[in-house]
Design an enzyme around this catalytic site. Sequence first.
Site, PDB file in Angstrom:
ATOM      1  N   GLU A 154      55.971  45.451  37.404  1.00 21.80           N
ATOM      2  CA  GLU A 154      56.396  46.042  36.134  1.00 21.80           C
ATOM      3  C   GLU A 154      55.718  45.426  34.917  1.00 21.80           C
ATOM      4  OE1 GLU A 154      59.093  42.738  37.339  1.00 21.80           O
ATOM      5  OE2 GLU A 154      58.452  44.578  38.318  1.00 21.80           O
ATOM      6  N   ASP A 174      18.694  49.585  16.926  1.00 18.97           N
ATOM      7  CA  ASP A 174      17.560  49.717  16.015  1.00 18.97           C
ATOM      8  C   ASP A 174      17.252  48.322  15.498  1.00 18.97           C
ATOM      9  OD1 ASP A 174      15.592  50.628  14.364  1.00 18.97           O
ATOM     10  OD2 ASP A 174      16.868  51.908  13.129  1.00 18.97           O
ATOM     11  N   ASP A 213      23.445  53.290  12.889  1.00 13.81           N
ATOM     12  CA  ASP A 213      24.168  53.606  11.654  1.00 13.81           C
ATOM     13  C   ASP A 213      23.659  54.868  10.964  1.00 13.81           C
ATOM     14  OD1 ASP A 213      21.723  52.722  10.793  1.00 13.81           O
ATOM     15  OD2 ASP A 213      22.482  51.102   9.533  1.00 13.81           O
ATOM     16  N   ASP A 238      21.582  58.657  15.052  1.00 15.76           N
ATOM     17  CA  ASP A 238      22.171  57.807  16.095  1.00 15.76           C
ATOM     18  C   ASP A 238      23.439  58.398  16.699  1.00 15.76           C
ATOM     19  OD1 ASP A 238      20.245  55.762  15.769  1.00 15.76           O
ATOM     20  OD2 ASP A 238      21.317  54.993  14.029  1.00 15.76           O
ATOM     21  N   ASN A 294      54.916  38.162  50.286  1.00 15.65           N
ATOM     22  CA  ASN A 294      56.381  38.205  50.225  1.00 15.65           C
ATOM     23  C   ASN A 294      56.972  39.171  51.239  1.00 15.65           C
ATOM     24  OD1 ASN A 294      56.418  36.326  48.214  1.00 15.65           O
ATOM     25  ND2 ASN A 294      56.707  37.778  46.537  1.00 15.65           N
ATOM     26  N   ASP A 354      58.332  36.875  36.366  1.00 18.05           N
ATOM     27  CA  ASP A 354      57.807  37.789  35.337  1.00 18.05           C
ATOM     28  C   ASP A 354      57.614  37.068  34.008  1.00 18.05           C
ATOM     29  OD1 ASP A 354      57.630  39.932  37.003  1.00 18.05           O
ATOM     30  OD2 ASP A 354      59.374  41.002  36.229  1.00 18.05           O
TER      31      ASP A 354
END
Length: 880
Positions: A312, A354, A622, A626, A690, A719
């Site tokens: 969870e 660039d 920019d 581009d 487990n 947890d």
Amino acid sequence: MKKTKKSITNIISTNLIEFSLMDIENAFKSLNTSMEGLNKEESELRLERYGKNEIEHEKPSSWYVQLLKSFVNPFIGILIFIALLSFTVNVLLAAPADRDWKVIIVVTVMVLISGLLRFFQEYRSNQEAGKLKKMVKTTATVIRSEKGKYELDFIELVPGDIIHLSAGDMVPADVRIISSKDLFVSQSALTGESEPAEKYGTSSFLGVEKDKINVLELDNICFMGTNVVSGSALASVISTGNKTYFGSIAKSLAGKRPITSFEKGVNSVSWLLIRFMLVMAPIVFIINGVTKNDWIEALLFAVSVAVGLTPEMLPMIVTTNLAKGAVAMAKRKTVVKRLDSIQNFGAMDILCTDKTGTLTLDKIILEFHLDIHGNEDDRILRHAYLNSYYQTGLKSVMDEAILNFGVKKGFSKLDERYSKIDEIPFDFSRRRMSVVLESSDGKRQLITKGAVEEMLEICSFAEYKGNVVLLTDEIRNEVKERVERFNDDGFRVIAVAQKNNVPEENIFSIQDESEMVLMGYLAFLDPPKKSAPEAITALQDNGVSVKIVTGDNELVTKNICKQVGLPVDNILLGHEIERMQIEELANAAETATIFAKVSPLDKAKIIKALKSKNHTVGFMGDGINDAAALRESDVGISVDSAVDIAKESADIILLEKSLMVLEKGVIQGRNTFGNILKYIKMTASSNFGNVFSVLVASAFLPFLPMLPIMLLLQNLLYDISQTTIPWDTMDKSYLIKPRKWDASDIGQFMVFIGPISSIFDITTFLVMWYVFAANSVEVQSLFQSGWFVVGLLTQTLIVHMIRTEKIPFIQSRASVPVLLMTGTIMVIGIIVPFTYVGAAIGMQPLPLAYFPWLIGILASYCALTQILKTVYIHKFKRWL
């Protein structure tokens, strides 16, 4: 009656068609505006009336919506189902005296920890990003009666505003074109068509029935969300925000970005663990029901096992890691538009960029204005100044350098002697732009400037030794040799040409760029950044290859690369790239360092080719040229000063254009990815082990190995110990390589590492059974208390064992938050059996003789895990 989306879209479409068919005078009358624009008072009234110019679905969700979304995931759903099941069995169906709320309380606490931590981190990240986004403004050039022409934030535009559009602009609202010049607009966001549509000041649909007109084909209307590819226009805003065509269909257009390999991987592991839980919980239920003959208790135990097998915390761990990365990058003035792009940063192994502003200072200086022979000549500068001054399109850094230099030379009053007749805007195929001017004495002149090779194509004459002569091959070669020498020295060179025999007309096109007279050239210098060599070395040391993708020529680019210490292996030119198929380009691109004289489509093609070779490619750009490459890349990076369309296409926006910032982003991405992978591998292996332990205990013990509430408390404490993983660090050896999602070893990791905990769980069973005689129902609480402590401590120690391939605590230590949290949980786990809480849930204090056994089991567990870790790394050549 509430209007449907479709009817709203139809109303907006009808309105746009009506404005399209109106002449400008009637359009102005309907909008109550004029060519001078709105005044301040009227614009404020309209802003209040129509609201801000923004799309509703793009606004950030309110905090309570974000809070609810934090609890929406399959794991929380499973826990809520388990809580409801427990409520039914333990409360509704139980006698009043036997009602038990403990399971419901523990599960609720788990749900709250997972959801609230996820919410707080994501909310904080959004707040930090929001502060920075306010610094990244997208503006429109507006004309208002008091202030004239100026830049205004998109969101403040109102119907009736007069705006100017030029190459690189995002269209900020639905607008009616007043006048245009070679205006081409990309409408792919609305239509999916890659070819730009030409727009005019008048409609070609006059006389056509309105119901036969497709709104997206209107050639004098531009739509919000589209962008100007080339040309310029004057336009009037018709509608803004949700009342635009784009606003009415925005939700359906937005869609979802393709799921990344990382997201797919997390999802696949999540569902693997859920399926594992759904199979194993019923098996545990049946075994315990058959062997213990208490089906209610068996059901509650199986439910508790299901909770333990449910990861969870995974959504919280993923979101918190990404959000924490975004906050860390925000502190470095980097706006993360998409959280998952942080992980892609870590996976990036090629960065295409660039050179201007990344390797260089982005402070272009005009060094020389020369005639063909290389002599200083102010006439060349004057013509270039007039060209730059009168163009209305997107002014480049070279235009700015020309204008600044011209002002120093006293050219600022030249505009009093000339008036502009027309212009032929710049585009990336011609790589030049022209203006047509008329002097005060009535003489007309076409002045063109642009890339040298493209300029030579349109010149038939040259100013040579004081005369206008035919441009012979000999003169061409002389020009090319001189320009090449400048390029070798790192100068960017553009040519200037003109012609006087200009026809008496007011509309010109690219066909008029012919029979030109070559005058000379301008040489610019953009010095390299002092930090560039260090930044390139840092990226390369971290496994990121830097490739330069530029529209400039190869000689200038090679010179800059040499100055910043970027080795040049191979060079590919635009005309070569155009001819190549993707497969051929992919092979060539891997070994090339420089891609020169490339077009916008070439840039996107290069990115696609590199991605086809299984590279994760970042692109930093920019300019309007581009945008396609930014969209194609895995990580699109732009800067605050970029054109609108580049910022819109990017995943990450830098407020400082620096490669050093990118290097930090790469490290942050890898750290984020590593922390997420830790939790996934810990959870997968722990759950696998487990289940073995529970199955063995259920089959052979005459009582439950642990009461359901004990199992739930153990899981809750585990947890909590995991919540600090996003604050952990990764070993330097992990961070120096690009990290991609690869789930192929999750299964083998589970099988290899998972059973280790089972070995020591079974050892604990034997110790409790034979050494401490906890072998009957009467003394089951001693057995259960002993396994509770061992189980919790081994689960918590696995955090330290799995987080590094080195020896934990000695060669590699976890961060302070992780050490403190796991240490605290281990102490709490040991103390619980001695407390009132322990007694309340059926535990009993453990004898002193238990603790030497506990230390021995834990030490053996760590030693065996480290040995098998070494074997695993040797066998599979990886750990995390």
